[in-house]
Structure formats: structure tokens, C-alpha cells
Design an enzyme around this catalytic site. Sequence first.
Site, PDB file in Angstrom:
ATOM      1  N   GLU A  71      31.313  14.191  41.644  1.00 44.37           N
ATOM      2  CA  GLU A  71      32.609  14.854  41.484  1.00 44.37           C
ATOM      3  C   GLU A  71      33.310  14.324  40.234  1.00 44.37           C
ATOM      4  O   GLU A  71      33.489  13.119  40.084  1.00 44.37           O
ATOM      5  CB  GLU A  71      33.475  14.576  42.723  1.00 44.37           C
ATOM      6  CG  GLU A  71      34.933  14.887  42.551  1.00 44.37           C
ATOM      7  CD  GLU A  71      35.827  14.244  43.614  1.00 44.37           C
ATOM      8  OE1 GLU A  71      37.018  14.047  43.316  1.00 44.37           O
ATOM      9  OE2 GLU A  71      35.345  13.954  44.726  1.00 44.37           O
ATOM     10  N   LYS A  83      37.636  15.816  54.066  1.00 46.78           N
ATOM     11  CA  LYS A  83      37.785  14.525  53.385  1.00 46.78           C
ATOM     12  C   LYS A  83      39.065  13.898  53.927  1.00 46.78           C
ATOM     13  O   LYS A  83      40.147  14.437  53.723  1.00 46.78           O
ATOM     14  CB  LYS A  83      37.873  14.808  51.880  1.00 46.78           C
ATOM     15  CG  LYS A  83      38.568  13.760  51.050  1.00 46.78           C
ATOM     16  CD  LYS A  83      38.778  14.290  49.626  1.00 46.78           C
ATOM     17  CE  LYS A  83      39.869  13.507  48.908  1.00 46.78           C
ATOM     18  NZ  LYS A  83      40.060  13.940  47.522  1.00 46.78           N
ATOM     19  N   SER A 124      37.328   4.234  42.864  1.00 53.39           N
ATOM     20  CA  SER A 124      37.455   3.099  41.938  1.00 53.39           C
ATOM     21  C   SER A 124      36.504   1.944  42.237  1.00 53.39           C
ATOM     22  O   SER A 124      36.218   1.138  41.360  1.00 53.39           O
ATOM     23  CB  SER A 124      38.903   2.594  41.909  1.00 53.39           C
ATOM     24  OG  SER A 124      39.322   2.245  43.206  1.00 53.39           O
TER      25      SER A 124
END
Length: 205
Positions: A37, A126, A177
Site C-alpha cells: 500500500e 481494517k 512505521s
Amino acid sequence: MSWQTKVPLIAILRGITPDEAEAHVGALIEAGFDAIEIPLNSPEWAKSIGAMVKTFGDKALIGAGTVLNPAQVDELATLNSKLVVTPNTDVAVIRQAVAKGMIVAAGCATATEAFTALQAGAQALKIFPSSAFGPGYIKALKAVLPPEVPVFAVGGVTPENLHEFMAAGCIGAGLGSDLYRAGQPLSRTVEQARAFIAAYKDAVR
């Protein structure tokens, strides 16, 4: 309803540039990832997504994250993007992406949002931000969701806690991250990709 890739981990490459994309996406695929993504708040995202679809589209499900409106979906369709990940539950975005033949992982936090997303045609959910809710919340939410719906934990998932979210009923996770930060060296991407793939394999044993 089932997830379309072998490994249900979505690599989120927020902030990646077109110049960096091929090396990092190639490294992720080599490590075992098959869903990528590129969020739409990344520099020159259309260039990156278009190039990655052309280069790796036969090896991985490649598409966009942070998709906020139907116009963006239309642009993604012209790039042959196959994956749309949203941060929120937007019925218009979900319907448009499904109509264009894309796989949608819709961002949601509550049962109301989850069922709204499913009714609009989303093939996966999600739960975001997962670390703020915790595995216990996701387990409770899973109790009312149709069991066949793939649920991903996104937000704060690390190689160390991935198994907790999977034990709560997630099929996998979207990895931001802890996998990739804008500007990080390729060696870091390789290292983290391997750590997440190993953690996933451990969790499904």
C-alpha cells in the site's frame, strides 16, 4: 469472503518517493510480502503506484492507502491499482472501488462502522488505530462480525505484538512505521520485513 494474498500483511509505505519505491517494494516482495500500500499522502503517489503496478503487479496486490474520495478511486483505476485501503468508513469510496474491481480494506473502529463498510461492499476491514483499542477490543468486535470477513489490525503493530492481534481474531495486519518510515535505508526495510514475516509464521504455527 477471503483475503486475496498468501500472506495477510499489508506493507504501508507512507512517504515513499518514486525514486525509492522499486528498491523497497522489491525487497518486501523478496522477503515474502504480497500486498503493498502506498498512501496518497506520499510524494507523487500516482507515479509510484503506476510504476509499482507495472513492475510488480504480477507478484503482489499493489494499491493505495489513505483513499478519501471517489475521484481518487477513479484515478487509481487508470493506474490499474488493485487495492484500496481507507482510514475511515466512507460508503461512496468503498462502493466506487468495488465497482472498479478493487479489493477494499475499509478503516473502521466500531461495530456500526464495520457493518456500514461491509454493506457498502468492502471485502476486508481494517481496525484503526488498533494499538489504542487493543486486542481485547478487537476480540469483542470479532464476536459480532461475520466470521469469514478478513480483519486487519493497523496502527502500532510490531513484530513483538503481532501474535496478540492474530490471537484476537485478526488474519493479519497493516504495517506502517514499524516496517517503513519515510527516508529510511533499504537495509532497515529488509530487516523489518524479515522480522514481520518471521513473526507472522510463528503466529500461525
